[in-house]
Design an enzyme around this catalytic site. Sequence first.
Site, PDB file in Angstrom:
ATOM      1  N   SER A 178      -4.405   6.382   3.604  1.00  0.00           N
ATOM      2  CA  SER A 178      -5.001   7.552   2.976  1.00  0.00           C
ATOM      3  C   SER A 178      -4.899   8.747   3.921  1.00  0.00           C
ATOM      4  O   SER A 178      -5.163   8.635   5.112  1.00  0.00           O
ATOM      5  CB  SER A 178      -6.463   7.284   2.629  1.00  0.00           C
ATOM      6  OG  SER A 178      -6.575   6.253   1.686  1.00  0.00           O
ATOM      7  N   HIS A 202       0.867  -1.176   0.000  1.00  0.00           N
ATOM      8  CA  HIS A 202       0.000   0.000   0.000  1.00  0.00           C
ATOM      9  C   HIS A 202       0.902   1.223   0.000  1.00  0.00           C
ATOM     10  O   HIS A 202       1.218   1.784   1.044  1.00  0.00           O
ATOM     11  CB  HIS A 202      -0.908  -0.023   1.228  1.00  0.00           C
ATOM     12  CG  HIS A 202      -1.987   1.006   1.194  1.00  0.00           C
ATOM     13  ND1 HIS A 202      -2.557   1.515   2.336  1.00  0.00           N
ATOM     14  CD2 HIS A 202      -2.616   1.618   0.159  1.00  0.00           C
ATOM     15  CE1 HIS A 202      -3.489   2.400   2.010  1.00  0.00           C
ATOM     16  NE2 HIS A 202      -3.534   2.478   0.694  1.00  0.00           N
TER      17      HIS A 202
END
Length: 528
Positions: A234, A214
């Site tokens: 995020s 990620h």
Amino acid sequence: MTVGFDSPGSNQPDFDIPALSLLSGLSESQLIEQAILRREGQLGMGGTLLVNTGFMTGRSPQDKYIADPETGSDPIWRGGNRMMSTEHFERLRRDMYQHMASRELFVQDLAACADPEFQVVIRVVTELAWHSLFIRHLLRQATEDPEPEFLIVNCPSFSADPERHGCRSKNVVAISFEKRVVLIAGTGYSGEIKKSVFTLLNRILPERGVVSMHCSANHALDDPDDSAIFFGLSGTGKTTLSSVSERALIGDDEHGWSDTGIFNIEGGCYAKTLNLDPAAEPEIYGTTSQFGTVIENMKFDPQTLELDFADSSITENIRCAYPLESIPGASVTGRGGHPKNLFMLTCDAFGVLPPISRLTPEQAIYQFLSGFTSKVAGTEQGISHPLPVFSACFGSPFLPLRPEVYGKLLRRRIEDSKADCWLVNTGWTGGGYGIGQRMPIGFTRALLNAALNGKLARVEFCQDPEFGLAIPVAAAGVPHHLLLPKRSWQDPAAYDASAAKVKALFAENFRHFEARVDPDVAAAAIST
């Protein structure tokens, strides 16, 4: 392709989806036209598509399930994933298909992974035209025309029944690796499709010796072998810090690292746009007026269609989705060599971690498994202010296997490549959330640039007495007091209390991994 979770005769998912008609392989222009005709959205400036995702404006990890039966050789991380019985999964699939039988559906056969050796073709069936456009941006066109290996079915208008389908609410994401099928119902948030693909790849790639990560990635404009990766959840700055004109963007969120280097799993970007600054982030800002870009949940002037980047009244999680080529100078191949620098981005809401620190390989794996950051407002349902969390591998909601599987693969890659590893705090300084300020992006960029050009690795370092991290004594363009966090606090005693709390949180969290990691990684732990 053969993967270890296959059972005999189950190489292909069941593609028999009843529908009024299936609209296959429509182009961007055709999908925009269909979305407007169906009143799913409206045309924005430059030919963008303005859409609203409805009630769900973020992912809902608590509504995500894996539906594979447990076997003696079962590798699924059952302690980290919600499980659904195969009976409930099949009932959900039958009910969804019956609901969709009278509808016109959109079909895209798309590929994940820029490296052809690891390419996986996925059929995505959606109820909404704009969802089909979104995933067309986010994935790739297959290099050949092979049969799809996985199926994702997305139907927001179908509401799951918790009692009947064995789930928590009307929103559900159910994954069966055995059946090679993903079912998404009750949510219009497009990020669920994207992250379902990532979850699939997190199951497949490790069995092929590839670390699935990620992270964002870029490389020097004239040298694909001078690459860098940026881990983070995020809101930590993966997209912003990697999308710069001085380097070629490989990808902004999901990558694999193989024997030959890194590659983008995706083919597009999904960027947060709240308070997007055209001066600080011109590359991303430019995509918000380009043809085909999907603009999610943003307020705009009904007359001029001008976007309001400061209005978060719908959600803090306003976003845009666009193909990678929308970023000037982006990598054409989506590939790079072995990274020379590896950055782990953390949004520290306590304000006690330094803006940058150098990590040993053992410390890097410790930080990777810890995944300390803060969930920021809007990324998930119910998050309204920064919430300090630990997310293994900086993405535990997307890990079907135990985190140590990815950690061991990553350590091997780090040691073989001799990459310089860094922990970067893009969160708060001078105090925690509500007292201090967010780390100025200009200082973060200056530190990253110094690391990327090799200058930072050659400066003098000192050891942070609180966390045992190696901190540069000085860095060009960055105020001296920011490098050692305690100096930026007006109240040293308050800093000591916050630092002690963070150390205790690290220690408590790492107990989940102590028995499963190499002794030198456990020894690299932050101690209290």
